[in-house]
Write an enzyme that holds these catalytic residues in place. Structure first.
Site, PDB file in Angstrom:
ATOM      1  N   CYS A   1      45.859 -48.545   9.897  1.00  0.00           N
ATOM      2  CA  CYS A   1      47.132 -48.952  10.486  1.00  0.00           C
ATOM      3  C   CYS A   1      46.960 -50.253  11.267  1.00  0.00           C
ATOM      4  CB  CYS A   1      47.653 -47.856  11.417  1.00  0.00           C
ATOM      5  SG  CYS A   1      49.169 -48.322  12.295  1.00  0.00           S
TER       6      CYS A   1
ATOM      7  N   GLN B   1      52.815 -25.936  13.783  1.00  0.00           N
ATOM      8  CA  GLN B   1      51.678 -26.846  13.728  1.00  0.00           C
ATOM      9  C   GLN B   1      51.944 -27.985  12.743  1.00  0.00           C
ATOM     10  OE1 GLN B   1      49.032 -26.905  15.579  1.00  0.00           O
ATOM     11  NE2 GLN B   1      48.520 -24.848  16.267  1.00  0.00           N
TER      12      GLN B   1
ATOM     13  N   CYS C   1      44.152 -25.519  22.587  1.00  0.00           N
ATOM     14  CA  CYS C   1      44.386 -26.933  22.278  1.00  0.00           C
ATOM     15  C   CYS C   1      43.774 -27.833  23.353  1.00  0.00           C
ATOM     16  CB  CYS C   1      45.878 -27.215  22.142  1.00  0.00           C
ATOM     17  SG  CYS C   1      46.837 -26.858  23.633  1.00  0.00           S
TER      18      CYS C   1
ATOM     19  N   ASP D   1      46.993 -17.960  22.494  1.00  0.00           N
ATOM     20  CA  ASP D   1      47.109 -19.346  22.040  1.00  0.00           C
ATOM     21  C   ASP D   1      47.982 -20.093  23.047  1.00  0.00           C
ATOM     22  OD1 ASP D   1      47.195 -21.727  20.698  1.00  0.00           O
ATOM     23  OD2 ASP D   1      48.336 -20.993  18.980  1.00  0.00           O
TER      24      ASP D   1
ATOM     25  N   CYS E   1      49.888 -49.066  19.297  1.00  0.00           N
ATOM     26  CA  CYS E   1      50.613 -47.800  19.317  1.00  0.00           C
ATOM     27  C   CYS E   1      50.007 -46.798  20.289  1.00  0.00           C
ATOM     28  CB  CYS E   1      50.663 -47.222  17.902  1.00  0.00           C
ATOM     29  SG  CYS E   1      51.313 -45.552  17.798  1.00  0.00           S
TER      30      CYS E   1
ATOM     31  N   TYR F   1      51.656 -15.885  23.528  1.00  0.00           N
ATOM     32  CA  TYR F   1      52.129 -17.249  23.255  1.00  0.00           C
ATOM     33  C   TYR F   1      52.289 -17.409  21.739  1.00  0.00           C
ATOM     34  CZ  TYR F   1      49.828 -17.754  27.861  1.00  0.00           C
ATOM     35  OH  TYR F   1      49.403 -17.574  29.148  1.00  0.00           O
TER      36      TYR F   1
ATOM     37  N   GLU G   1      56.426 -14.429  23.520  1.00  0.00           N
ATOM     38  CA  GLU G   1      56.739 -15.866  23.616  1.00  0.00           C
ATOM     39  C   GLU G   1      57.890 -16.050  24.603  1.00  0.00           C
ATOM     40  OE1 GLU G   1      57.079 -19.615  23.657  1.00  0.00           O
ATOM     41  OE2 GLU G   1      55.497 -18.833  22.349  1.00  0.00           O
TER      42      GLU G   1
ATOM     43  N   CYS H   1      46.750 -43.167  17.788  1.00  0.00           N
ATOM     44  CA  CYS H   1      45.433 -42.907  17.181  1.00  0.00           C
ATOM     45  C   CYS H   1      44.368 -43.582  18.045  1.00  0.00           C
ATOM     46  CB  CYS H   1      45.369 -43.458  15.764  1.00  0.00           C
ATOM     47  SG  CYS H   1      46.481 -42.638  14.616  1.00  0.00           S
TER      48      CYS H   1
END
Length: 455
Positions: free
Chosen positions: A73, A284, A410, A383, A79, A313, A334, A82
């Site tokens: 890119c 996801q 995460c 999660d 940006c 979750y 949730e 990334c």
């Protein structure tokens, strides 16, 4: 030597920070340089200086690292989406594995870590099934769309992200052409005026279905039938909706959704399970790696058909339905009511009946169901969001004493913190596996397996 703002330094990059920035030293002064990679020799301009360290801007790569690669890119540095696209993919995986291990050692206090190799991607490009493009005007007055530059709300014009799918550009071209033809104004954050704020696109990798949701500062679009007609020409178009968001905030989506054409959702699959996904659904963004992630979670759960499982979750039931294939019964929790409605619908869609879903905070629902109703668990899967698990929830897990806890995370820092708490109170860390869900970024998903220690 004392360094000040705007000083120029020449340094060799010898390490990598948790956010992907290169780290080098000039006369003992540590400099963090975004976009530099391990092995580079660079010239950097000091932008902020503390007593013993500072932050530099990469000005020139004097000697490139053997791990340096040309980003696909052209806007990678501007940006900011990334952070490590200039690093070879093999070294990206090594960086992520080391990052997770480092957090487990420093924060969790673990020494002999039973870590499996990071699960990488076969093709680390064009993997995102969702993209949200802000709309505005460029300096020349043209309507533009793309992504926000790092830590700003200035739009970098780009309709063809290297991580996105090909259909994104086709959608964006048609929406912008419609706006130009009918003089539909983009939203202006400074004045709060204008109509079109964002364009949300979802793509079903398995089904080929396409969703377009136009987020507006209002509740209708002029000549919307023209926009619908042009978008319907795109192969796979399934859902065209309007989302109302009048708030003066950074929140992208509002709560009100209007159907312009088709249906309010698309369908996609992970493994053998189908899911209906609306504009507001959490799902996801990397379906190929998500299947590997959930397969690893299922492996760690070690189910044999007789277990009662809690999935905390649970979102729209993605992991719950995976687990239900091999468990006796699964209960999901949730906090978002719409997600629970999606989860129930997805269970029906797949003919899965050995599940039950609860709306509420995991740290409130689990204690209530255990202490008041006596509902137990053989296996608990969590999660949580980046902040990790609430301490009340962790204490309830310890009271319930499931045989096994599977922790999907995460954020490896909060994962390490929570694993430490559980392992200091009766559990043993059996295995950990990082999964590269977001190639070219510093982010990883991780799965950990804990076994109860029987005294």
């Amino acid at each position: 030597m004392e360094f000040r703002k705007n000083d120029m330094v020449t340094i060799r990059i010898e390490d990598c920070g948790i956010d992907g920035e290169g780290i080098g030293k000039a006369d003992g002064f540590t400099v963090f340089v975004k976009d530099a990679v391990i092995g580079d020799t660079v010239r950097a301009k000091i932008m902020k200086a503390k007593k013993n360290y500072g932050y530099g801007r990469l000005m020139e790569v004097l000697e490139p690292s053997p791990y340096r690669t040309e980003p696909k890119c052209p806007y990678a540095r501007q940006c900011g989406g990334c952070q490590i696209q200039a690093l070879s993919y093999e070294q990206q995986l090594a960086f992520k594995e080391a990052k997770v291990r480092g957090h487990l050692e420093r924060i969790g206090g673990f020494r002999e870590i039973p870590m499996e190799p990071v699960i990488g991607m076969e093709n680390p490009y064009h993997y995102r099934n969702k993209a949200q493009f802000p709309v505005g005007r460029g300096k020349d007055g043209r309507i533009i769309t793309g992504f926000y530059a790092g830590r700003t709300h200035s739009i970098i014009e780009n309709r063809d992200c290297a991580l996105g799918v090909a259909v994104n550009r086709e959608v964006l071209d048609r929406v912008i052409a419609y706006m130009e033809k009918y003089h539909v104004e983009p939203y202006d954050e400074m004045t709060g005026k204008g109509l079109v704020r964002h364009i949300l696109i979802r793509y079903g990798f398995f089904t080929g279905e396409v969703m377009v949701c136009v987020v507006v500062n209002g509740n209708k679009l002029p000549h919307s039938e023209v926009l619908v007609d042009t978008l319907r020409e795109i192969t796979g178009m399934t859902s065209i909706t309007l989302n109302e968001n009048r708030s003066r905030s950074n929140v992208i989506l509002g709560e009100k959704l209007y159907l312009l054409w088709g249906q309010t959702y698309i369908t996609d699959k992970i493994g053998d399970i189908s899911y209906q996904i609306s504009p507001l659904s959490f799902y996801q963004v990397n379906p190929g790696q998500t299947q590997k992630l959930y397969a690893k979670a299922l492996e760690y759960a070690d189910l044999h058909g007789e277990e009662t499982v809690w999935d905390l979750y649970c979102g729209i039931g993605t992991i719950s339905l995976f687990l239900a294939q091999q468990a006796k019964f699964v209960r999901g929790v949730e906090i978002v009511p719409a997600a629970i409605e999606d989860a129930k619908r997805n269970a029906q869609l797949n003919g899965i009946h050995n599940v039950e879903f609860f709306t509420g905070k995991a740290e409130e629902v689990l204690p209530q169901e255990y202490e008041k109703n006596g509902i137990y668990a053989d296996v608990i899967v969590v999660d949580p969001p980046r902040k990790g698990c609430d301490e009340v929830l962790l204490k309830t897990i310890l009271k319930m004493q499931p045989k096994r806890v599977v922790y999907v995370s995460c954020d490896s820092a909060t994962l390490a913190r929570d694993l430490k708490y559980l392992c200091e109170n009766g559990y043993r860390l059996e295995r950990v596996c990082p999964v590269d869900q977001f190639a070219h970024t510093v982010h990883t998903e991780n799965v950990a397996k804990l076994e109860r220690v029987v005294m």
